[in-house]
Write an enzyme that holds these catalytic residues in place. Structure first.
Site, PDB file in Angstrom:
ATOM      1  N   SER A   1      11.025 -45.274  14.990  1.00  0.00           N
ATOM      2  CA  SER A   1      11.851 -44.429  15.862  1.00  0.00           C
ATOM      3  C   SER A   1      13.178 -44.064  15.199  1.00  0.00           C
ATOM      4  O   SER A   1      13.742 -44.847  14.437  1.00  0.00           O
ATOM      5  CB  SER A   1      12.136 -45.192  17.159  1.00  0.00           C
TER       6      SER A   1
ATOM      7  N   TYR B   1      14.247 -37.706  16.718  1.00  0.00           N
ATOM      8  CA  TYR B   1      14.973 -37.097  17.836  1.00  0.00           C
ATOM      9  C   TYR B   1      16.043 -36.252  17.171  1.00  0.00           C
ATOM     10  O   TYR B   1      16.963 -36.807  16.547  1.00  0.00           O
ATOM     11  CB  TYR B   1      15.651 -38.157  18.708  1.00  0.00           C
TER      12      TYR B   1
ATOM     13  N   THR C   1       9.512 -35.742  18.473  1.00  0.00           N
ATOM     14  CA  THR C   1       9.239 -36.027  19.892  1.00  0.00           C
ATOM     15  C   THR C   1       9.880 -34.943  20.752  1.00  0.00           C
ATOM     16  O   THR C   1      11.078 -34.686  20.651  1.00  0.00           O
ATOM     17  CB  THR C   1       9.782 -37.413  20.275  1.00  0.00           C
TER      18      THR C   1
ATOM     19  N   LYS D   1       4.975 -34.790  18.881  1.00  0.00           N
ATOM     20  CA  LYS D   1       4.599 -35.827  19.864  1.00  0.00           C
ATOM     21  C   LYS D   1       5.077 -35.395  21.240  1.00  0.00           C
ATOM     22  O   LYS D   1       6.270 -35.130  21.428  1.00  0.00           O
ATOM     23  CB  LYS D   1       5.252 -37.157  19.472  1.00  0.00           C
TER      24      LYS D   1
ATOM     25  N   HIS E   1       5.082 -40.004  26.661  1.00  0.00           N
ATOM     26  CA  HIS E   1       6.090 -41.029  26.402  1.00  0.00           C
ATOM     27  C   HIS E   1       5.780 -42.317  27.183  1.00  0.00           C
ATOM     28  O   HIS E   1       6.674 -43.027  27.623  1.00  0.00           O
ATOM     29  CB  HIS E   1       7.479 -40.505  26.782  1.00  0.00           C
TER      30      HIS E   1
HETATM   31  C1  FMN Z   1      10.509 -49.493  25.222  1.00  0.00           C
HETATM   32  C2  FMN Z   1       9.972 -48.171  24.714  1.00  0.00           C
HETATM   33  C3  FMN Z   1      10.758 -47.446  23.829  1.00  0.00           C
HETATM   34  C4  FMN Z   1      10.271 -46.232  23.322  1.00  0.00           C
HETATM   35  N1  FMN Z   1      11.019 -45.551  22.377  1.00  0.00           N
HETATM   36  C5  FMN Z   1      10.536 -44.395  21.856  1.00  0.00           C
HETATM   37  C6  FMN Z   1      11.247 -43.698  20.848  1.00  0.00           C
HETATM   38  O1  FMN Z   1      12.303 -44.129  20.396  1.00  0.00           O
HETATM   39  N2  FMN Z   1      10.705 -42.540  20.392  1.00  0.00           N
HETATM   40  C7  FMN Z   1       9.521 -42.029  20.860  1.00  0.00           C
HETATM   41  O2  FMN Z   1       9.083 -40.971  20.413  1.00  0.00           O
HETATM   42  N3  FMN Z   1       8.826 -42.696  21.788  1.00  0.00           N
HETATM   43  C8  FMN Z   1       9.291 -43.853  22.298  1.00  0.00           C
HETATM   44  N4  FMN Z   1       8.557 -44.533  23.226  1.00  0.00           N
HETATM   45  C9  FMN Z   1       7.228 -44.017  23.641  1.00  0.00           C
HETATM   46  C10 FMN Z   1       6.133 -44.565  22.731  1.00  0.00           C
HETATM   47  O3  FMN Z   1       6.225 -44.022  21.444  1.00  0.00           O
HETATM   48  C11 FMN Z   1       4.742 -44.205  23.285  1.00  0.00           C
HETATM   49  O4  FMN Z   1       4.689 -42.824  23.519  1.00  0.00           O
HETATM   50  C12 FMN Z   1       4.380 -44.970  24.555  1.00  0.00           C
HETATM   51  O5  FMN Z   1       4.903 -46.268  24.549  1.00  0.00           O
HETATM   52  C13 FMN Z   1       2.857 -45.038  24.687  1.00  0.00           C
HETATM   53  O6  FMN Z   1       2.477 -45.579  25.903  1.00  0.00           O
HETATM   54  P1  FMN Z   1       2.112 -47.122  26.140  1.00  0.00           P
HETATM   55  O7  FMN Z   1       3.406 -47.878  26.091  1.00  0.00           O
HETATM   56  O8  FMN Z   1       1.492 -47.112  27.484  1.00  0.00           O
HETATM   57  O9  FMN Z   1       1.171 -47.559  25.046  1.00  0.00           O
HETATM   58  C14 FMN Z   1       9.014 -45.741  23.739  1.00  0.00           C
HETATM   59  C15 FMN Z   1       8.246 -46.493  24.624  1.00  0.00           C
HETATM   60  C16 FMN Z   1       8.709 -47.714  25.097  1.00  0.00           C
HETATM   61  C17 FMN Z   1       7.838 -48.515  26.021  1.00  0.00           C
END
Ligand code: FMN
Length: 417
Positions: A169, A192, A218, A285, A309
């Protein structure tokens, strides 16, 4: 032990000592529960999250006791402060999209074949010319030091040992160079963008210098998100926030020395500009419709991640597995389509592969593993998902990923072209 661990442990020991005095603790804490009487405090959405996403309460004491990835969630919940657990668990608004991401899998059935003689399966997958042992990918997640002292480094070590692709990230809590070193090879970098192009360009240059072959843009977060559950968990947290959030802590090293302001909503012009200004492949994404998938193709995008997300962006109510068929149909094999959101079982992964996905990213399950048992926990989560995918591939009679075709799934409720 790394420098990160040493400093963190000393700091936490000191704050724990302070916290043992009720007087000092209450005056230092920036996140004490200031509204315990809130009538919505015990609403159904939040109580479900409190019990863990599958309503389980039991906790295990070592990785070998775990039967599935959900077993790590209960431990993660015990190990983390309510605010940090809430950061993982939260969806948005009523958590409808968050729940849909899981529930929609049950509307798709697997058509297993018999007498196929398949006893060995090959789970290998090729993405942008690189072959991976499995299609299971670690999704980008920011601020991983909230879950483990060495955060992204611990995840990278697990990804290295188990040979999985890791996406880092923009809001990594460890500098990219250190994570790449721990992983032993370049990662994909999730972007981002900043409002200012020159700041975005600096971030891109740093990812390129670290050897990242792919940038993942994203696009589902620009309008902001209403994470009510997270706010409720935070209110309940009586720990000292300064233990993790303190001035001078370099918690977002990719952006903290830059004048970074998260970009406001973008247009396709930005994608064009990104393509023109980076040597990395560009993956988007957050695509969930056929219209946007077509625009990805028209704008020269190299790959798509179907994502909402993890139900943390908008409350659309649409699960990503529901969105996948229209995206793969529009793309028609021209570029790789990956997916994430609610993948917790090998059978979930199998269904997405049958519906045309080439890679499956997981978020929360590996965070549960990370918060529960560190590197061992992440490795165990990856092992479980691999083993479950392997099992259903054998059961269904699909010897390789390319054999998992549309014919292996059916649904009376989701239209799969
Ligand atoms: C705590 C947390 C932080 C996240 N941070 C980012 C991030 O910094 N950038 C991003 O593109 N997606 C982020 N995501 C989304 C994840 O990349 C992903 O799309 C998502 O967790 C997938 O779903 P799942 O948790 O049900 O497997 C985050 C998700 C969580 C749970």
């Amino acid at each position: 032990m790394s420098n990160y661990s040493n400093l963190e442990i000393k700091r936490r020991q000191f704050l724990k000592y302070l916290a043992s005095s009720p007087l000092i603790a209450s005056s230092l804490s920036g996140c004490l529960n200031d509204d315990p009487g809130n009538p919505q405090y015990n609403d159904i959405a939040i109580s479900t999250l409190k019990r863990g996403s599958e309503g389980r309460l039991s906790a295990i004491s070592s990785v070998d006791q775990a039967l599935n990835v959900f077993d790590f969630e209960a431990v993660a919940k015990t190990n983390l402060t309510p605010a940090h657990y809430g950061y993982i668990a939260t969806g948005v608004a009523d958590n409808i999209t968050l729940r849909a991401n899981r529930e929609e899998f049950s509307k798709i059935d697997i058509r297993v074949r018999r007498l196929t003689g398949v006893n060995q399966v090959d789970m290998s997958t090729k993405l942008f010319g690189e072959t991976w042992q499995t299609p299971i990918i670690l999704a980008p997640v920011g601020s991983q030091r909230a879950f483990n002292v060495d955060g992204e480094i611990t995840t990278a070590k697990a990804a290295k040992n188990k040979k999985h692709l890791q996406i880092l990230s923009t809001f990594t809590s460890i500098p990219i160079e250190d994570v790449v070193k721990a992983r032993g090879k370049p990662l994909w970098f999730q972007l981002y963008p900043a409002t200012q192009w020159n700041v975005t360009k600096e971030i891109l240059r740093r990812a390129e210098s670290a050897g990242c072959p792919v940038v993942v843009l994203t696009v589902d977060m620009f309008a902001g998100s209403n994470r009510e559950s997270m706010k409720r968990f935070k209110k309940e947290d009586s720990s000292i926030c300064g233990a993790c959030h303190f001035p001078g802590r370099n918690s977002r090293p990719m952006v903290s020395k830059l004048d970074f302001k998260l970009s406001t909503p973008l247009t396709w012009d930005f994608v064009q500009k990104l393509k023109e200004n980076t040597s990395m492949k560009v993956v988007i994404k957050g695509i969930v419709t056929s219209e946007d998938a077509v625009l990805c193709l028209e704008n020269g995008v190299d790959g798509i991640i179907v994502s909402n997300h993890g139900g943390r962006a908008e409350e659309s109510g649409r699960a990503t597995i529901q969105c996948l068929p229209e995206v793969t149909a529009a793309v028609n094999g021209q570029i790789p389509v990956l997916i994430d959101g609610g993948f917790r079982r090998g059978t979930d992964i199998f269904k997405a592969l049958a519906m045309g996905a080439q890679g499956i990213c997981i978020g929360r399950p590996y965070l549960w593993g990370l918060a529960a048992f560190g590197q061992e926990g992440v490795e165990s989560v990856l092992d479980m998902l691999r083993a479950e995918l392997q099992l259903i591939m054998k059961q269904a009679g699909t010897a390789s990923i390319k054999n998992i075709t549309r014919d292996y799934v059916q649904s009376t409720q989701i239209i799969i072209p």
